[in-house]
Design a protein around this motif. Structure first.
Motif, short mmCIF file in Angstrom:
data_model
loop_
_atom_site.label_atom_id
_atom_site.label_comp_id
_atom_site.label_asym_id
_atom_site.label_seq_id
_atom_site.Cartn_x
_atom_site.Cartn_y
_atom_site.Cartn_z
N VAL A 78 6.87 -23.60 -1.74
CA VAL A 78 6.16 -22.83 -2.78
C VAL A 78 4.99 -23.66 -3.33
CG1 VAL A 78 6.40 -21.79 -5.09
CG2 VAL A 78 8.16 -21.40 -3.34
N ALA A 79 5.22 -24.94 -3.55
CA ALA A 79 4.14 -25.81 -4.05
C ALA A 79 2.98 -25.83 -3.06
CB ALA A 79 4.67 -27.22 -4.29
N GLN A 80 3.32 -25.93 -1.78
CA GLN A 80 2.30 -25.96 -0.74
C GLN A 80 1.53 -24.64 -0.68
OE1 GLN A 80 0.84 -28.18 0.91
NE2 GLN A 80 -0.33 -26.65 2.06
N SER A 81 2.26 -23.54 -0.85
CA SER A 81 1.65 -22.21 -0.82
C SER A 81 0.63 -22.08 -1.95
CB SER A 81 2.76 -21.16 -0.94
OG SER A 81 2.25 -19.87 -1.00
N GLU A 82 0.97 -22.58 -3.14
CA GLU A 82 0.02 -22.49 -4.25
C GLU A 82 -1.15 -23.45 -4.03
OE1 GLU A 82 1.60 -22.66 -8.27
OE2 GLU A 82 -0.32 -21.92 -9.04
N THR A 83 -0.85 -24.64 -3.54
CA THR A 83 -1.91 -25.62 -3.28
C THR A 83 -2.95 -25.05 -2.32
OG1 THR A 83 -0.30 -27.39 -3.52
CG2 THR A 83 -2.36 -27.99 -2.45
N ALA A 84 -2.45 -24.34 -1.30
CA ALA A 84 -3.35 -23.84 -0.24
C ALA A 84 -4.20 -22.67 -0.70
CB ALA A 84 -2.51 -23.42 0.97
N THR A 85 -3.78 -21.96 -1.75
CA THR A 85 -4.50 -20.73 -2.12
C THR A 85 -5.14 -20.80 -3.50
OG1 THR A 85 -2.37 -19.88 -2.87
CG2 THR A 85 -3.09 -19.20 -0.68
N ASP A 86 -4.79 -21.79 -4.29
CA ASP A 86 -5.28 -21.84 -5.67
C ASP A 86 -6.77 -22.20 -5.76
OD1 ASP A 86 -4.91 -22.29 -8.74
OD2 ASP A 86 -5.90 -24.11 -8.01
N HIS A 87 -7.48 -21.49 -6.58
CA HIS A 87 -8.84 -21.90 -6.96
C HIS A 87 -8.92 -22.02 -8.48
CE1 HIS A 87 -10.48 -21.63 -2.98
NE2 HIS A 87 -9.92 -20.44 -2.84
N ARG A 88 -8.20 -21.14 -9.17
CA ARG A 88 -8.31 -21.03 -10.62
C ARG A 88 -7.87 -22.30 -11.36
NH1 ARG A 88 -10.61 -17.62 -14.48
NH2 ARG A 88 -10.84 -16.35 -12.62
N ASN A 89 -6.67 -22.82 -11.01
CA ASN A 89 -6.20 -24.02 -11.72
C ASN A 89 -7.11 -25.20 -11.41
OD1 ASN A 89 -3.84 -23.18 -13.23
ND2 ASN A 89 -2.97 -22.68 -11.23
N TYR B 228 1.26 -30.63 -10.92
CA TYR B 228 1.37 -29.35 -11.63
C TYR B 228 1.97 -28.27 -10.72
CZ TYR B 228 0.07 -25.04 -13.97
OH TYR B 228 0.11 -23.79 -14.54
N PHE B 229 1.49 -28.20 -9.48
CA PHE B 229 2.02 -27.16 -8.57
C PHE B 229 3.49 -27.43 -8.25
CE2 PHE B 229 -2.59 -26.74 -7.02
CZ PHE B 229 -2.85 -25.73 -7.94
N ALA B 230 3.84 -28.70 -8.07
CA ALA B 230 5.24 -29.05 -7.77
C ALA B 230 6.14 -28.73 -8.97
CB ALA B 230 5.34 -30.53 -7.41
N GLN B 231 5.60 -28.92 -10.15
CA GLN B 231 6.36 -28.61 -11.38
C GLN B 231 6.59 -27.10 -11.50
OE1 GLN B 231 4.57 -30.55 -14.95
NE2 GLN B 231 4.67 -28.47 -15.71
N CYS B 232 5.55 -26.30 -11.23
CA CYS B 232 5.71 -24.84 -11.27
C CYS B 232 6.70 -24.37 -10.21
CB CYS B 232 4.37 -24.14 -11.03
SG CYS B 232 3.20 -24.29 -12.39
N ALA B 233 6.80 -25.13 -9.10
CA ALA B 233 7.64 -24.72 -7.97
C ALA B 233 9.10 -25.16 -8.13
CB ALA B 233 7.06 -25.28 -6.67
N ILE B 234 9.45 -25.66 -9.31
CA ILE B 234 10.86 -26.03 -9.55
C ILE B 234 11.72 -24.76 -9.47
CG2 ILE B 234 12.49 -26.81 -11.35
CD1 ILE B 234 10.32 -28.82 -12.25
N THR B 235 12.88 -24.90 -8.84
CA THR B 235 13.82 -23.78 -8.80
C THR B 235 15.04 -24.14 -9.65
OG1 THR B 235 14.96 -24.61 -6.84
CG2 THR B 235 13.13 -23.11 -6.46
N ALA B 236 15.55 -23.13 -10.33
CA ALA B 236 16.77 -23.30 -11.14
C ALA B 236 17.37 -21.91 -11.34
CB ALA B 236 16.43 -23.93 -12.49
N SER B 237 18.62 -21.86 -11.76
CA SER B 237 19.28 -20.57 -11.98
C SER B 237 19.16 -20.14 -13.44
CB SER B 237 20.76 -20.67 -11.61
OG SER B 237 21.42 -21.47 -12.57
#
Ligand code: GLU
Length: 307
Positions: free
Chosen positions: A160-171, A195-204
């Motif tokens: 997920v972090a990689q997916s955001e890194t590859a497509t983000d322009h805004r941040n 920041y992207f890795a932090q957003c990509a944290i998973t939890a229940s």
């Protein structure tokens, strides 16, 4: 009546409220749409659902896939902020605390506010929080995961972090503007991956409801932050935790709450407890459609509102 009996009764009522909330959530979710902002998140099954409640006196109840981990996205902004405030109680002067009527990714709003973010939950504020937490902790993912209960219950999803890194322009654009105006400590190419890795944290939902209890129990043993800081965090959540829908949420529900584009919503009832929902489809404001409906139903039945 013995205390244990009271405790069981209360968990039974909580379960009843959760069942009613799930019915409302399923109907509302059908009208929402799963976010495609981070491509990896668009693949999530829209019918997934989980909800958990935790109270300051130790009761817990849950329904649906309550142990399934989901992408917490902007819910991480709340935990990263609290982690930062432990190191730097005065961090508010760098991130602001007022509401904003611009979108959470607005560069114009940053300009209108002389390059100081409006609050820690718009993306400019969240980037400043991550930047400062990185300076204090050396690893914002680890600091956020620790506040969530540790590595057995939360971890960053690299895909997920990689997916955001590859497509983000805004941040990236916001980070450049912040750097231009001297608002960042770390280089952008160090900050953004954190920041992207932090957003990509998973939890229940169970992990999140439990972890946020310190926001409901400012005087209890779980004190992570001092009572004044807890009050401030809840005030800022109420005004700015739900994108542009804060007024609507205050009117309909009346609880400080934070949502994320992964479909999570976490709400706090000071003095009573926390409730967390995961339902991926989002409404037009960007909040989980099922999550908002579920919390509204739960809060009404449980009598939870700060007003
Ligand atoms: N990673 C997303 C971003 O920073 C999170 C957005 C959200 O959940 O509000 O844009």
């Amino acid at each position: 009546m013995p205390a244990t009996r009271l405790f069981q009764t209360s968990e039974q009522s909580l379960r009843e409220y959760l069942r009613a909330a799930q019915v409302r959530a399923c109907r509302a979710a059908a009208a929402g749409k799963v976010s495609a902002q981070v491509p990896a998140l668009a693949e999530v099954d829209p019918t997934r659902f989980a909800m958990a409640v935790a109270t300051v006196d130790g009761a817990e109840a849950h329904i649906g896939e309550s142990d399934a981990r989901f992408s917490i996205q902007s819910l991480s902004k709340l935990f990263a902020l609290c982690a930062l405030l432990r190191h730097e109680p005065d961090a508010w002067s760098a991130v602001g605390w007022g509401p904003s009527d611009a979108g959470y990714g607005s560069v114009a709003d940053l300009e209108h506010n002389q390059w100081r973010p409006r609050n820690p939950f718009v993306n400019s504020g969240a980037l400043v929080v991550t930047d400062r937490l990185l300076m204090h902790s050396g690893d914002t993912v680890a600091a956020t995961v620790e506040l969530l209960g540790g590595r057995t219950v939360a971890a960053s999803d690299a895909r997920v972090a990689q997916s955001e890194t590859a497509t983000d322009h805004r941040n990236s654009a916001i980070a450049h503007v912040l750097a231009e105006h001297g608002r960042l400590i770390n280089p952008i190419d160090v900050l953004l991956p954190q920041y992207f890795a932090q957003c990509a944290i998973t939890a229940s939902v169970r992990t999140l409801a439990r972890a946020a209890l310190f926001l409901a129990d400012k005087d209890g043993d779980r004190a992570v932050l001092d009572p004044e800081t807890v009050r401030r965090v809840n005030a800022v959540l109420l005004m700015s935790g739900m994108y542009g829908a804060a007024g609507d949420i205050a009117y309909r529900i009346g609880l400080p709450a934070k949502s994320g584009i992964g479909g999570g919503v976490l709400a706090v009832m000071p003095g009573r407890g926390t409730v967390c929902v995961w339902s991926p489809p989002l409404d037009s404001a960007g909040n989980s459609a099922g999550g908002v409906a579920a919390i509204e139903e739960f809060a009404r039945r449980a009598g939870w509102s700060v007003f």
